[in-house]
Design a protein around this motif. Structure first.
Motif, PDB file in Angstrom:
ATOM      1  N   VAL A   1       1.036  -0.751  -0.028  1.00 58.02           N
ATOM      2  CA  VAL A   1      -0.122   0.132   0.244  1.00 58.02           C
ATOM      3  C   VAL A   1       0.843   0.788  -0.008  1.00 58.02           C
ATOM      4  O   VAL A   1       1.909   1.448   0.812  1.00 58.02           O
ATOM      5  CB  VAL A   1      -1.012  -0.435   1.138  1.00 58.02           C
ATOM      6  N   PRO A   2       1.235   2.180  -0.894  1.00 57.14           N
ATOM      7  CA  PRO A   2       1.386   3.621  -0.964  1.00 57.14           C
ATOM      8  C   PRO A   2       0.757   4.398   0.477  1.00 57.14           C
ATOM      9  O   PRO A   2      -0.452   4.903   1.242  1.00 57.14           O
ATOM     10  CB  PRO A   2       0.780   4.248  -1.752  1.00 57.14           C
ATOM     11  N   LEU A   3       2.103   4.504   0.925  1.00 60.18           N
ATOM     12  CA  LEU A   3       1.888   5.070   2.105  1.00 60.18           C
ATOM     13  C   LEU A   3       1.574   6.592   2.077  1.00 60.18           C
ATOM     14  O   LEU A   3       0.947   7.236   2.513  1.00 60.18           O
ATOM     15  CB  LEU A   3       3.650   5.013   3.256  1.00 60.18           C
ATOM     16  N   HIS A   4       1.810   7.144   0.836  1.00 58.98           N
ATOM     17  CA  HIS A   4       1.256   8.668   0.812  1.00 58.98           C
ATOM     18  C   HIS A   4      -0.042   8.929   0.569  1.00 58.98           C
ATOM     19  O   HIS A   4      -1.183   9.930   1.028  1.00 58.98           O
ATOM     20  CB  HIS A   4       2.129   8.800  -0.811  1.00 58.98           C
ATOM     21  N   THR A   5      -1.272   7.805   0.223  1.00 60.15           N
ATOM     22  CA  THR A   5      -2.605   7.117   0.862  1.00 60.15           C
ATOM     23  C   THR A   5      -3.535   7.700   2.155  1.00 60.15           C
ATOM     24  O   THR A   5      -4.437   7.021   2.837  1.00 60.15           O
ATOM     25  CB  THR A   5      -2.870   6.137  -0.212  1.00 60.15           C
ATOM     26  N   LEU A   6      -1.977   7.037   2.987  1.00 60.76           N
ATOM     27  CA  LEU A   6      -2.444   6.389   5.017  1.00 60.76           C
ATOM     28  C   LEU A   6      -2.183   7.716   5.206  1.00 60.76           C
ATOM     29  O   LEU A   6      -1.225   8.695   5.285  1.00 60.76           O
ATOM     30  CB  LEU A   6      -1.785   6.036   5.177  1.00 60.76           C
ATOM     31  N   ASP A   7      -2.600   8.060   7.164  1.00 63.29           N
ATOM     32  CA  ASP A   7      -2.307   9.424   7.184  1.00 63.29           C
ATOM     33  C   ASP A   7      -1.264   8.590   8.306  1.00 63.29           C
ATOM     34  O   ASP A   7      -1.465   7.413   9.408  1.00 63.29           O
ATOM     35  CB  ASP A   7      -3.347   9.513   8.707  1.00 63.29           C
ATOM     36  N   PHE A   8       0.087   9.494   8.381  1.00 61.48           N
ATOM     37  CA  PHE A   8       1.253   7.639   9.293  1.00 61.48           C
ATOM     38  C   PHE A   8       1.861   7.668   9.970  1.00 61.48           C
ATOM     39  O   PHE A   8       1.285   6.919  11.105  1.00 61.48           O
ATOM     40  CB  PHE A   8       2.375   8.168   7.869  1.00 61.48           C
ATOM     41  N   ALA A   9       0.635   9.083  10.351  1.00 61.45           N
ATOM     42  CA  ALA A   9       1.607   9.532  12.218  1.00 61.45           C
ATOM     43  C   ALA A   9       0.586   8.718  13.052  1.00 61.45           C
ATOM     44  O   ALA A   9       0.183   7.642  13.796  1.00 61.45           O
ATOM     45  CB  ALA A   9       1.289  10.395  12.981  1.00 61.45           C
ATOM     46  N   LEU A  10      -1.246   8.460  12.117  1.00 61.13           N
ATOM     47  CA  LEU A  10      -2.249   7.597  12.807  1.00 61.13           C
ATOM     48  C   LEU A  10      -1.663   5.878  12.694  1.00 61.13           C
ATOM     49  O   LEU A  10      -2.387   5.400  13.812  1.00 61.13           O
ATOM     50  CB  LEU A  10      -3.677   8.067  11.774  1.00 61.13           C
ATOM     51  N   MET A  11      -1.534   5.901  11.821  1.00 63.19           N
ATOM     52  CA  MET A  11      -0.775   4.421  11.484  1.00 63.19           C
ATOM     53  C   MET A  11       0.392   4.200  12.303  1.00 63.19           C
ATOM     54  O   MET A  11       0.672   2.425  12.810  1.00 63.19           O
ATOM     55  CB  MET A  11       0.186   4.331   9.819  1.00 63.19           C
ATOM     56  N   LEU A  12       1.282   4.895  12.629  1.00 59.66           N
ATOM     57  CA  LEU A  12       2.503   4.432  13.715  1.00 59.66           C
ATOM     58  C   LEU A  12       1.309   4.674  15.117  1.00 59.66           C
ATOM     59  O   LEU A  12       2.033   3.109  15.979  1.00 59.66           O
ATOM     60  CB  LEU A  12       2.907   5.185  13.800  1.00 59.66           C
TER      61      LEU A  12
END
Length: 409
Positions: free
Chosen positions: A376-387
């Motif tokens: 999954v491309p990370l730019h499509t996600l909220d990375f801070a939330l993913m972490l």
């Protein structure tokens, strides 16, 4: 169609189940070196701990072979394959003719040579028979030396620690679980394990064995009553190589699981997989991957549509109550969180999650694994939330605001 399977682990089971979804009439013959109903090898440490029994270790129910019409030959090792006559010969002299053949021969323990090794008795820890033999050798007064601080050695340690007086572990690597943990995570786990009265000799190796003792490179001598060799596993490819396959480091296959010999397939710990995290081909000795590869081979062998196997390295284990899950590779930029005695490391590269380590709090690990497997491309996600809270990525931005900020609908 006549199918023959060599092996009796998860790859063989996956193959049988896939064949029977497509072909209910063809014959299936299975050769198994072990005289056991198919079982889950990772559970042998839990057997010694008393957390399971041999019945519950079964990978499939007691009627699995009968229900799937399998001519199962337990305790009969496949000793020869003739690709010209399509004949497999067993250690009891029996034969079976195949149209399609699956090699699911798994792995074998690696025992490094050392001076004096021939003068001592040692155990390995891969099979149910190994576990039974080891348990029979132990007493409450036993001093146990385990050579190898990897996955097998550490699970063996967990399984037997309560049964013996002393336990020591030696490994050439400077840390435990070097194949899956980084130094910080390994130090956390080691400190936890040492509370069980275990002594580690890391960055060290045995240079000489003598009855009842092992001399280390550091000059120290470790006395022992029971020795366990748990250094590692190698693909069992003897049969494949006898057929002319170039399989010294694992059996190469195509995307359908077929080898260079038409009609001959390979799956599981003996076969080379395509690691989607690195794009490289290598052996991934993992139960889920073995089943999926066997399933893919069964589909191809029976003429069904073949499902892609998206293999990646992944391990989930516990040691004396401390849980850890790892997946992928530790490449690229690291993002680390330490809190409440837990450790989390995510590694990202080229807009993808490449791998992770979770120690302690392992909830939601499946979300991270899916991100790696599906690339999954990370730019499509909220990375801070993913972490911080990966479970909330399933909700819309509005729903997340409500859940995190207390807003009302």
């Amino acid at each position: 169609m006549r199918y023959v399977i060599v092996g009796n682990g998860p790859a063989a089971v996956g193959c049988i189940e896939a064949i029977r979804r497509k072909d209910t009439e063809g014959t299936i013959t299975l050769f198994s070196k072990e005289a056991e109903h198919t079982y889950s090898r990772p559970l042998i440490s839990y057997l010694l701990e008393g957390k399971t029994d041999e019945k519950r270790m079964r990978y499939r129910g007691p009627d699995f072979y009968r229900e799937n019409g399998v001519d199962v030959r337990l305790g009969v090792e496949a000793t020869a394959v003739d690709p010209q006559t399509h004949t497999v010969t067993g250690s009891d002299g029996s034969t079976a003719v195949y149209d399609k053949l699956l090699l699911a021969t798994g792995g074998r323990p690696f025992v490094p040579p050392a001076e004096g090794l021939e003068t001592v008795a040692y155990n390995t820890f891969m099979t149910l028979a190994d576990a039974r033999k080891l348990e029979a050798a132990l007493t409450r007064e036993s001093r146990v030396l385990i050579v190898g601080a990897g996955l097998i050695g550490m699970k063996c340690l967990e399984g037997i620690r309560h049964l013996v007086r002393e336990a020591a572990v030696v490994d050439l690597a400077p840390q435990i679980l070097a194949s899956i943990l980084d130094p910080e995570a390994a130090a956390m786990v080691q400190a936890h394990v040492e509370k069980q009265g275990v002594t580690f000799y890391l960055g060290n190796s045995v240079t000489r064995y003598a009855p009842g003792e092992a001399l280390l490179r550091s000059g120290e001598t470790i006395p022992f009553d029971v020795l366990v060799m748990a250094v590692g596993v190698r693909p069992e490819t003897t049969l494949a190589m006898s057929m002319g396959l170039d399989a010294a480091r694992g059996i190469p296959t195509d995307e359908r699981g077929e080898t260079a010999i038409p009609g001959v397939y390979a799956a599981g710990d003996c076969a080379i997989s395509h690691d989607i995290t690195t794009g490289k081909d290598r052996v991934l000795a993992l139960l889920p991957n073995a089943y999926m590869q066997g399933e893919r081979c069964g589909e191809a062998m029976s003429g069904a549509e073949v499902e892609e196997v998206r293999s990646l390295p992944m391990n989930s284990m516990g040691l004396f109550g401390l849980h850890m899950i790892t997946a992928g590779v530790l490449e690229g930029e690291s993002h680390i969180r330490r809190e409440n005695g837990s450790y989390k490391r995510l590694c990202t590269q080229d807009d993808r999650l490449m791998g992770y380590i979770l120690v302690g709090d392992v909830e939601r690990a499946g979300i991270y694994t899916s991100l790696i497997r599906d690339q999954v491309p990370l730019h499509t996600l909220d990375f801070a939330l993913m972490l911080e809270k990966p479970q909330l990525m399933a909700f819309s931005k509005r729903d997340r605001q409500i859940r995190l900020g207390g807003q009302r609908l």
